[in-house]
Scaffold this motif. Structure first.
Motif, PDB file in Angstrom:
ATOM      1  N   CYS A 249      -3.345  -7.281   2.995  1.00  0.00           N
ATOM      2  CA  CYS A 249      -2.297  -6.325   3.340  1.00  0.00           C
ATOM      3  C   CYS A 249      -2.974  -5.017   3.714  1.00  0.00           C
ATOM      4  N   PRO A 250      -2.805  -4.570   4.956  1.00  0.00           N
ATOM      5  CA  PRO A 250      -3.462  -3.341   5.404  1.00  0.00           C
ATOM      6  C   PRO A 250      -2.581  -2.109   5.212  1.00  0.00           C
ATOM      7  N   HIS A 251      -1.455  -2.285   4.550  1.00  0.00           N
ATOM      8  CA  HIS A 251      -0.474  -1.192   4.506  1.00  0.00           C
ATOM      9  C   HIS A 251      -0.683  -0.275   3.309  1.00  0.00           C
ATOM     10  N   CYS A 257       5.856  -2.437   2.564  1.00  0.00           N
ATOM     11  CA  CYS A 257       5.828  -3.720   3.262  1.00  0.00           C
ATOM     12  C   CYS A 257       6.177  -4.843   2.298  1.00  0.00           C
ATOM     13  N   CYS A 259       4.155  -7.491   2.029  1.00  0.00           N
ATOM     14  CA  CYS A 259       2.935  -8.229   1.693  1.00  0.00           C
ATOM     15  C   CYS A 259       2.127  -7.622   0.556  1.00  0.00           C
ATOM     16  N   ARG A 260       2.217  -6.318   0.381  1.00  0.00           N
ATOM     17  CA  ARG A 260       1.390  -5.680  -0.641  1.00  0.00           C
ATOM     18  C   ARG A 260       1.805  -6.140  -2.039  1.00  0.00           C
TER      19      ARG A 260
HETATM   20 ZN   LIG Z   1       1.448  -5.087   3.545  1.00  0.00          ZN
END
Ligand SMILES: [Zn+2]
Length: 322
Positions: A249-251, A257, A259-260
């Motif tokens: 997860c790049p957020h 988001c 995904c995190r």
């Molecule tokens: Zn994410």
């Protein structure tokens, strides 16, 4: 290079200029450069720098570093001079050397008008040369990926595929360094190699699910993250450990988001892609967020910092048998 250009021009030789990344050299390159050389007396080739290839193609490209790509291109019979091109586009080099011919490979169509105008403005000509081969670096890479996807060990392990172990990265597999982006700081934690080997031998597949908020916050780039992974995978690979996939997860937290971790996005995606039910998926991590995410996705969870990785691996093995 300026001197070389001046000397060739003084000798009234027609200079041809072309450029490209020349990452994985193939017959198409050789034929196109050969055809280009026939149009002029001297052929100079500008090779895109690593940074420019990463920018305009893909952060994981090039495969071959710029100095080596230049050596390979310089070794071709058709090529008289090689330069490094730091910009994505050849505009500044064209203006600097004003070659008689600006020669483009047939697969390059974008931007040709803009550069063409510049070349014609100083009295040069633009030529397009077709290679006549279907091969391209991208197609070669696709084919290699296909081989990888259908590799024999995959088929063998599929028979005994008993589950999926989803591993947190920082603090679980490697020492936790806040906002890690320096491959030199990768340190595999004690028990990890033996533990992963045991899991793998038991027919479990391994994947990583990792939060990388540092990307979203701008502390480091996706390339930095990949370089760290590369270092880790090299060390694990040397011991015979295969990580099937890395989910990240790049957020930043603020982006909210799905995904995190503790959200379940990466985990449900992994289970879907591996075709595995939650009961056969194991989440190993070192934080509350890991445990929460695993539990919410319906996986069995094992916390590594209480027991160390070796003990965590044993715990997974007994869960997998149960
Ligand atoms: Zn994410």
């Amino acid at each position: 290079m300026d001197q070389w250009v001046a000397a060739e021009k003084a000798a009234s030789r027609r200079i041809g200029f072309t450029c490209g990344s020349f990452d994985l050299l193939h017959a198409g390159h050789v034929r196109y450069l050969g055809a280009a050389r026939e149009l002029c007396d001297r052929l100079m080739v500008a090779v895109n720098s690593d940074a420019s290839v990463s920018r305009y193609k893909n952060p994981l490209r090039p495969i071959v570093p710029e100095r080596e790509r230049m050596v390979v291109v310089a070794g071709l019979a058709a090529v008289d001079a090689v330069a490094l091109m730091e910009d994505d586009r050849p505009l500044s080099l064209l203006l600097r050397w004003k070659p008689d011919l600006y020669i483009k490979g047939g697969d390059y169509s974008e931007d040709s008008l803009r550069s063409g105008d510049v070349v014609r403005a100083y009295g040069g000509k633009v030529e397009v040369v077709k290679s006549g081969f279907e091969t391209s670096s991208s197609k070669l890479i696709e084919h290699i990926a296909l081989l990888e996807a259908h590799a024999a060990p995959e088929t063998a392990s599929a028979r005994t595929f008993r589950g999926l172990v989803l591993l947190d990265r920082d603090g679980t597999l490697i020492r936790n360094v806040p906002f890690l982006h320096d491959p030199a700081k990768v340190e595999i934690l004690p028990g990890v190699i033996d533990g992963l080997l045991k899991l793998q031998a038991a027919g479990l597949r391994l994947a990583i699910v990792t939060n990388q908020q540092g990307i979203g916050l701008g502390y480091y780039t996706v390339q930095d993250f990949i370089a760290v992974n590369q270092r880790m995978l090299r060390e694990l690979g040397a011991r015979g450990i295969r990580i099937s996939k890395i989910y990240f997860c790049p957020h930043s937290l603020a982006e909210q988001c799905s995904c995190r971790k503790p959200a379940t996005g990466m985990i449900t995606r992994a289970m879907g892609e591996f075709g595995i039910v939650p009961e056969k998926a194991f989440l190993v991590g070192d934080s509350d967020d890991d445990m929460q995410a695993g539990a919410d996705a319906g996986c069995q969870t094992v916390r590594v910092n209480d027991v160390g990785f070796a003990a965590a691996a044993d715990q997974i093995l007994s869960l997998a048998r149960g």
